[in-house]
Design an enzyme around this catalytic site. Sequence first.
Site, PDB file in Angstrom:
ATOM      1  N   GLY A 201       0.803  -1.227   0.000  1.00 15.17           N
ATOM      2  CA  GLY A 201       0.000   0.000   0.000  1.00 15.17           C
ATOM      3  C   GLY A 201       0.828   1.264   0.000  1.00 15.17           C
TER       4      GLY A 201
ATOM      5  CB  CYS B 148       0.977   1.205  -7.090  1.00 12.31           C
ATOM      6  SG  CYS B 148       0.655   0.386  -5.516  1.00 12.31           S
TER       7      CYS B 148
ATOM      8  CB  THR C 145       9.929 -11.780  -5.904  1.00 13.81           C
ATOM      9  OG1 THR C 145       8.925 -10.864  -6.336  1.00 13.81           O
ATOM     10  CG2 THR C 145       9.341 -12.720  -4.872  1.00 13.81           C
TER      11      THR C 145
HETATM   12  O1  RRO Z   1       3.427  -0.587  -2.172  1.00 17.44           O
HETATM   13  C1  RRO Z   1       2.861  -1.493  -2.826  1.00 17.44           C
HETATM   14  O2  RRO Z   1       1.917  -2.156  -2.350  1.00 17.44           O
HETATM   15  C2  RRO Z   1       3.254  -1.821  -4.201  1.00 17.44           C
HETATM   16  C3  RRO Z   1       3.587  -0.877  -5.157  1.00 17.44           C
HETATM   17 BR1  RRO Z   1       3.699   0.964  -4.773  1.00 17.44          BR
HETATM   18  C4  RRO Z   1       3.843  -1.293  -6.488  1.00 17.44           C
HETATM   19  O3  RRO Z   1       4.116  -0.516  -7.408  1.00 17.44           O
HETATM   20  N1  RRO Z   1       3.775  -2.622  -6.764  1.00 17.44           N
HETATM   21  C5  RRO Z   1       3.461  -3.524  -5.819  1.00 17.44           C
HETATM   22  O4  RRO Z   1       3.407  -4.722  -6.128  1.00 17.44           O
HETATM   23  N2  RRO Z   1       3.217  -3.120  -4.538  1.00 17.44           N
END
Ligand code: RRO
Length: 313
Positions: free
Chosen positions: A73, A131, A267
Amino acid sequence: MEVDLRVEIGPLRLQNPVMPAAGTFGYGDEYMGIVDPRDFGALVTKSLSLDPTEGNPPPRLWEVPGGLINSIGLENIGVEAFIQQKLPFLRELGVPLIVSFFGQDPKDYARCAERLSEAVGIAALEANLSCPNVKKGGMAFGSDPELTHRVVEGIKGATDLPLLVKLPPDPYHALELARAAQEAGAEALTLVNTLPALAVDPDRGRPRLGGVTGGLSGPALKPVALRIVYQVSGALPIPVIGVGGIRDHRDAIEFVLAGATAVQVGTATFSDPKAIPKVIDGLRSYLWEHGLSSLADIRGKLHEAQVEAPAEG
Ligand code: RRO
Protein backbone atom coordinates in the site's frame (compact mmCIF):
# COMPACT_ATOMS: atom_id res chain seq x y z
CA MET A 1 38.18 -11.71 -24.85
CA GLU A 2 36.96 -8.72 -22.86
CA VAL A 3 33.39 -9.00 -21.66
CA ASP A 4 31.54 -5.70 -21.49
CA LEU A 5 28.37 -5.47 -19.40
CA ARG A 6 27.86 -1.74 -19.87
CA VAL A 7 24.49 -0.58 -21.21
CA GLU A 8 22.90 2.71 -22.14
CA ILE A 9 19.27 3.47 -21.36
CA GLY A 10 18.52 6.75 -23.08
CA PRO A 11 20.94 9.21 -21.49
CA LEU A 12 21.84 6.83 -18.62
CA ARG A 13 25.17 5.01 -18.77
CA LEU A 14 25.24 1.93 -16.53
CA GLN A 15 28.21 -0.30 -15.67
CA ASN A 16 25.93 -3.33 -15.97
CA PRO A 17 22.23 -3.92 -16.73
CA VAL A 18 21.05 -5.22 -13.33
CA MET A 19 19.22 -3.23 -10.67
CA PRO A 20 16.65 -3.86 -7.94
CA ALA A 21 12.93 -3.56 -8.68
CA ALA A 22 11.43 -0.59 -6.85
CA GLY A 23 10.19 -1.49 -3.40
CA THR A 24 12.27 -4.62 -3.00
CA PHE A 25 15.42 -2.86 -1.84
CA GLY A 26 13.93 -0.19 0.44
CA TYR A 27 15.97 3.00 0.25
CA GLY A 28 19.18 1.06 -0.26
CA ASP A 29 20.54 1.46 3.26
CA GLU A 30 18.91 -1.65 4.80
CA TYR A 31 21.06 -4.02 2.74
CA MET A 32 24.44 -2.38 3.41
CA GLY A 33 26.84 -4.94 4.82
CA ILE A 34 25.06 -7.78 2.98
CA VAL A 35 25.53 -6.58 -0.59
CA ASP A 36 27.29 -3.55 -2.01
CA PRO A 37 24.93 -1.50 -4.22
CA ARG A 38 28.00 0.07 -5.82
CA ASP A 39 28.28 -3.15 -7.84
CA PHE A 40 24.78 -2.74 -9.28
CA GLY A 41 23.96 -1.13 -12.61
CA ALA A 42 21.75 1.29 -10.71
CA LEU A 43 19.92 1.55 -7.41
CA VAL A 44 16.13 1.90 -7.54
CA THR A 45 14.33 3.08 -4.41
CA LYS A 46 10.82 2.41 -3.03
CA SER A 47 8.09 4.52 -4.63
CA LEU A 48 7.74 7.88 -2.89
CA SER A 49 4.65 10.03 -2.60
CA LEU A 50 4.69 13.74 -1.74
CA ASP A 51 3.43 13.03 1.79
CA PRO A 52 4.48 10.08 3.96
CA THR A 53 2.11 7.12 3.59
CA GLU A 54 1.36 4.47 6.22
CA GLY A 55 0.38 1.71 3.84
CA ASN A 56 -2.12 -1.12 4.18
CA PRO A 57 -3.00 -3.13 7.30
CA PRO A 58 -1.15 -6.43 7.85
CA PRO A 59 -0.74 -9.15 6.71
CA ARG A 60 1.00 -7.60 3.71
CA LEU A 61 2.68 -10.60 2.11
CA TRP A 62 1.33 -13.99 1.11
CA GLU A 63 3.38 -16.66 -0.61
CA VAL A 64 1.70 -18.68 -3.36
CA PRO A 65 3.07 -21.48 -5.55
CA GLY A 66 5.45 -19.76 -7.94
CA GLY A 67 5.28 -16.35 -6.40
CA LEU A 68 4.39 -13.80 -3.80
CA ILE A 69 1.39 -11.53 -3.39
CA ASN A 70 2.07 -8.18 -1.71
CA SER A 71 -0.22 -5.49 -0.46
CA ILE A 72 2.14 -2.93 1.04
CA GLY A 73 0.00 0.00 0.00
CA LEU A 74 2.84 2.36 -0.88
CA GLU A 75 4.21 2.73 2.64
CA ASN A 76 6.94 5.35 2.31
CA ILE A 77 8.56 8.23 4.16
CA GLY A 78 7.56 10.91 1.64
CA VAL A 79 9.66 12.97 -0.74
CA GLU A 80 10.88 15.54 1.81
CA ALA A 81 12.15 12.99 4.36
CA PHE A 82 13.76 11.02 1.54
CA ILE A 83 15.67 14.07 0.37
CA GLN A 84 16.75 15.01 3.90
CA GLN A 85 17.44 11.58 5.42
CA LYS A 86 18.26 9.12 2.62
CA LEU A 87 19.62 11.03 -0.33
CA PRO A 88 22.83 12.31 1.34
CA PHE A 89 23.95 8.70 1.92
CA LEU A 90 22.71 7.43 -1.45
CA ARG A 91 24.43 10.08 -3.54
CA GLU A 92 27.76 9.29 -1.86
CA LEU A 93 27.58 5.70 -3.13
CA GLY A 94 28.39 6.82 -6.65
CA VAL A 95 25.99 4.35 -8.28
CA PRO A 96 23.29 5.86 -10.56
CA LEU A 97 20.25 6.47 -8.39
CA ILE A 98 16.79 5.93 -9.90
CA VAL A 99 14.02 7.24 -7.67
CA SER A 100 10.58 5.71 -8.08
CA PHE A 101 7.65 7.98 -7.33
CA PHE A 102 3.90 8.02 -7.38
CA GLY A 103 1.03 10.52 -7.42
CA GLN A 104 -2.70 10.54 -6.74
CA ASP A 105 -3.46 12.60 -9.83
CA PRO A 106 -1.51 14.08 -12.75
CA LYS A 107 -0.66 17.29 -10.84
CA ASP A 108 0.55 15.28 -7.87
CA TYR A 109 2.89 13.27 -10.10
CA ALA A 110 4.27 16.48 -11.60
CA ARG A 111 4.78 18.11 -8.18
CA CYS A 112 6.58 15.02 -6.91
CA ALA A 113 8.87 14.98 -9.95
CA GLU A 114 9.55 18.71 -9.63
CA ARG A 115 10.56 18.45 -5.96
CA LEU A 116 12.81 15.45 -6.62
CA SER A 117 14.49 17.32 -9.47
CA GLU A 118 15.49 20.14 -7.13
CA ALA A 119 17.58 17.67 -5.13
CA VAL A 120 21.16 16.82 -6.03
CA GLY A 121 22.28 13.26 -6.79
CA ILE A 122 19.37 11.63 -8.62
CA ALA A 123 20.25 10.11 -12.01
CA ALA A 124 16.71 9.36 -13.20
CA LEU A 125 13.10 9.11 -12.08
CA GLU A 126 10.84 6.10 -12.44
CA ALA A 127 7.15 7.08 -12.53
CA ASN A 128 5.08 4.30 -11.01
CA LEU A 129 1.91 4.22 -13.09
CA SER A 130 1.05 0.72 -11.99
CA CYS A 131 0.77 0.22 -8.23
CA PRO A 132 -2.04 -2.33 -7.73
CA ASN A 133 -2.50 -1.54 -4.03
CA VAL A 134 -3.75 2.02 -3.70
CA LYS A 135 -7.26 3.36 -4.13
CA LYS A 136 -6.33 6.56 -5.96
CA GLY A 137 -3.77 6.88 -8.74
CA GLY A 138 -1.33 4.11 -9.63
CA MET A 139 -2.83 1.56 -11.93
CA ALA A 140 -5.77 3.77 -12.83
CA PHE A 141 -3.30 5.92 -14.82
CA GLY A 142 -1.22 3.12 -16.27
CA SER A 143 -4.30 1.26 -17.55
CA ASP A 144 -5.57 4.01 -19.81
CA PRO A 145 -3.43 5.25 -22.72
CA GLU A 146 -4.88 8.78 -22.60
CA LEU A 147 -4.29 9.13 -18.87
CA THR A 148 -0.82 7.64 -19.25
CA HIS A 149 -0.04 10.26 -21.88
CA ARG A 150 -1.40 13.06 -19.72
CA VAL A 151 0.50 12.00 -16.58
CA VAL A 152 3.80 11.48 -18.42
CA GLU A 153 3.46 14.77 -20.30
CA GLY A 154 2.87 16.59 -17.02
CA ILE A 155 5.91 14.97 -15.42
CA LYS A 156 8.10 15.82 -18.41
CA GLY A 157 7.06 19.46 -18.07
CA ALA A 158 8.19 19.43 -14.44
CA THR A 159 11.60 17.76 -14.65
CA ASP A 160 14.72 17.61 -16.81
CA LEU A 161 15.73 14.25 -15.33
CA PRO A 162 15.54 11.16 -17.56
CA LEU A 163 12.17 9.49 -17.03
CA LEU A 164 11.40 5.79 -16.85
CA VAL A 165 7.72 4.84 -16.79
CA LYS A 166 6.65 1.63 -15.06
CA LEU A 167 3.54 0.03 -16.52
CA PRO A 168 1.22 -2.78 -15.35
CA PRO A 169 1.25 -6.29 -16.84
CA ASP A 170 -1.76 -5.74 -19.09
CA PRO A 171 -1.25 -8.18 -21.96
CA TYR A 172 -4.14 -6.75 -23.95
CA HIS A 173 -3.17 -3.07 -23.90
CA ALA A 174 0.59 -3.18 -23.29
CA LEU A 175 1.49 -1.71 -26.66
CA GLU A 176 -1.01 1.16 -26.54
CA LEU A 177 0.13 2.08 -23.03
CA ALA A 178 3.80 1.86 -23.98
CA ARG A 179 3.23 3.98 -27.07
CA ALA A 180 1.38 6.61 -25.03
CA ALA A 181 4.27 6.83 -22.54
CA GLN A 182 6.83 7.02 -25.33
CA GLU A 183 4.95 9.71 -27.24
CA ALA A 184 4.60 11.77 -24.07
CA GLY A 185 8.39 11.80 -23.70
CA ALA A 186 9.42 8.83 -21.52
CA GLU A 187 13.08 7.92 -22.05
CA ALA A 188 12.54 4.25 -21.11
CA LEU A 189 9.85 1.83 -19.96
CA THR A 190 9.98 -0.52 -17.01
CA LEU A 191 7.90 -3.58 -17.86
CA VAL A 192 6.15 -4.77 -15.71
CA ASN A 193 4.74 -4.13 -12.22
CA THR A 194 2.95 -6.86 -10.27
CA LEU A 195 -0.27 -8.51 -11.47
CA PRO A 196 -3.43 -7.74 -9.44
CA ALA A 197 -4.25 -10.88 -7.45
CA LEU A 198 -6.22 -12.32 -4.54
CA ALA A 199 -5.42 -14.99 -1.95
CA VAL A 200 -8.25 -16.50 0.12
CA ASP A 201 -8.23 -18.36 3.43
CA PRO A 202 -10.85 -21.11 2.91
CA ASP A 203 -11.14 -21.88 6.66
CA ARG A 204 -11.80 -18.35 7.85
CA GLY A 205 -13.59 -17.37 4.69
CA ARG A 206 -11.42 -14.25 4.59
CA PRO A 207 -8.84 -12.71 2.30
CA ARG A 208 -5.25 -13.58 3.27
CA LEU A 209 -4.09 -9.97 3.00
CA GLY A 210 -5.09 -6.98 5.11
CA GLY A 211 -5.48 -4.92 1.95
CA VAL A 212 -7.70 -7.73 0.55
CA THR A 213 -6.14 -7.79 -2.93
CA GLY A 214 -2.47 -7.52 -3.82
CA GLY A 215 0.10 -7.75 -6.59
CA LEU A 216 1.56 -11.07 -7.76
CA SER A 217 5.31 -11.19 -8.41
CA GLY A 218 7.92 -13.92 -8.82
CA PRO A 219 8.36 -16.80 -11.29
CA ALA A 220 4.62 -17.08 -12.04
CA LEU A 221 4.78 -13.57 -13.55
CA LYS A 222 7.84 -14.20 -15.72
CA PRO A 223 6.22 -15.57 -18.91
CA VAL A 224 3.66 -12.75 -18.89
CA ALA A 225 6.38 -10.11 -18.41
CA LEU A 226 8.55 -11.70 -21.10
CA ARG A 227 5.75 -11.61 -23.61
CA ILE A 228 5.04 -7.93 -22.92
CA VAL A 229 8.74 -7.03 -23.18
CA TYR A 230 8.90 -8.97 -26.44
CA GLN A 231 5.81 -7.29 -27.86
CA VAL A 232 6.73 -3.72 -26.88
CA SER A 233 10.41 -3.89 -27.79
CA GLY A 234 9.52 -5.41 -31.16
CA ALA A 235 7.23 -2.49 -31.99
CA LEU A 236 8.79 0.59 -30.39
CA PRO A 237 12.34 2.01 -30.34
CA ILE A 238 12.19 3.04 -26.66
CA PRO A 239 14.56 1.09 -24.35
CA VAL A 240 12.84 -1.46 -22.10
CA ILE A 241 13.87 -2.56 -18.62
CA GLY A 242 12.47 -6.04 -18.06
CA VAL A 243 11.16 -7.12 -14.66
CA GLY A 244 9.09 -10.06 -13.47
CA GLY A 245 10.28 -13.26 -11.81
CA ILE A 246 14.00 -12.96 -12.56
CA ARG A 247 15.88 -15.22 -10.15
CA ASP A 248 19.17 -15.86 -11.92
CA HIS A 249 21.23 -14.74 -14.91
CA ARG A 250 19.52 -17.23 -17.23
CA ASP A 251 16.17 -15.55 -16.53
CA ALA A 252 17.85 -12.20 -17.22
CA ILE A 253 19.18 -13.51 -20.54
CA GLU A 254 15.66 -14.53 -21.53
CA PHE A 255 14.56 -10.91 -21.07
CA VAL A 256 17.52 -9.62 -23.11
CA LEU A 257 16.71 -12.08 -25.91
CA ALA A 258 13.11 -10.80 -25.80
CA GLY A 259 14.43 -7.25 -26.25
CA ALA A 260 15.22 -5.79 -22.82
CA THR A 261 18.21 -3.48 -22.46
CA ALA A 262 18.37 -3.92 -18.68
CA VAL A 263 16.61 -5.93 -15.98
CA GLN A 264 15.32 -5.50 -12.46
CA VAL A 265 15.39 -8.19 -9.80
CA GLY A 266 12.69 -8.01 -7.12
CA THR A 267 11.11 -10.96 -5.33
CA ALA A 268 14.27 -13.09 -5.63
CA THR A 269 16.07 -10.69 -3.27
CA PHE A 270 13.67 -11.68 -0.44
CA SER A 271 14.83 -15.31 -0.49
CA ASP A 272 18.41 -14.51 -1.48
CA PRO A 273 19.65 -11.02 -0.59
CA LYS A 274 22.65 -11.65 -2.88
CA ALA A 275 20.48 -12.39 -5.93
CA ILE A 276 21.48 -9.17 -7.74
CA PRO A 277 25.28 -9.59 -7.54
CA LYS A 278 24.82 -13.24 -8.49
CA VAL A 279 22.87 -12.25 -11.62
CA ILE A 280 25.64 -9.76 -12.55
CA ASP A 281 28.39 -12.38 -12.12
CA GLY A 282 26.30 -14.93 -14.01
CA LEU A 283 25.81 -12.58 -16.95
CA ARG A 284 29.57 -12.02 -17.17
CA SER A 285 30.21 -15.78 -17.21
CA TYR A 286 27.43 -16.35 -19.75
CA LEU A 287 28.89 -13.83 -22.20
CA TRP A 288 32.34 -15.31 -21.77
CA GLU A 289 31.15 -18.92 -22.20
CA HIS A 290 29.11 -18.03 -25.30
CA GLY A 291 31.92 -16.04 -26.92
CA LEU A 292 29.92 -12.82 -26.81
CA SER A 293 31.50 -9.44 -26.14
CA SER A 294 28.35 -7.69 -24.94
CA LEU A 295 24.65 -8.21 -24.35
CA ALA A 296 23.93 -6.06 -27.40
CA ASP A 297 25.01 -9.11 -29.45
CA ILE A 298 21.88 -10.98 -28.36
CA ARG A 299 19.42 -8.22 -27.47
CA GLY A 300 16.08 -8.79 -29.17
CA LYS A 301 17.38 -11.88 -30.96
CA LEU A 302 14.01 -13.51 -30.52
CA HIS A 303 12.59 -11.03 -33.00
CA GLU A 304 14.80 -12.50 -35.70
CA ALA A 305 13.35 -15.97 -35.25
CA GLN A 306 11.17 -16.78 -38.23
CA VAL A 307 8.38 -19.07 -37.19
CA GLU A 308 7.20 -20.93 -40.24
CA ALA A 309 3.48 -21.50 -40.50
CA PRO A 310 2.66 -25.23 -40.65
CA ALA A 311 1.77 -26.42 -44.14
CA GLU A 312 -1.94 -26.65 -44.70
CA GLY A 313 -3.68 -29.96 -45.17
O1 RRO B 1 3.43 -0.59 -2.17
C1 RRO B 1 2.86 -1.49 -2.83
O2 RRO B 1 1.92 -2.16 -2.35
C2 RRO B 1 3.25 -1.82 -4.20
C3 RRO B 1 3.59 -0.88 -5.16
BR1 RRO B 1 3.70 0.96 -4.77
C4 RRO B 1 3.84 -1.29 -6.49
O3 RRO B 1 4.12 -0.52 -7.41
N1 RRO B 1 3.78 -2.62 -6.76
C5 RRO B 1 3.46 -3.52 -5.82
O4 RRO B 1 3.41 -4.72 -6.13
N2 RRO B 1 3.22 -3.12 -4.54
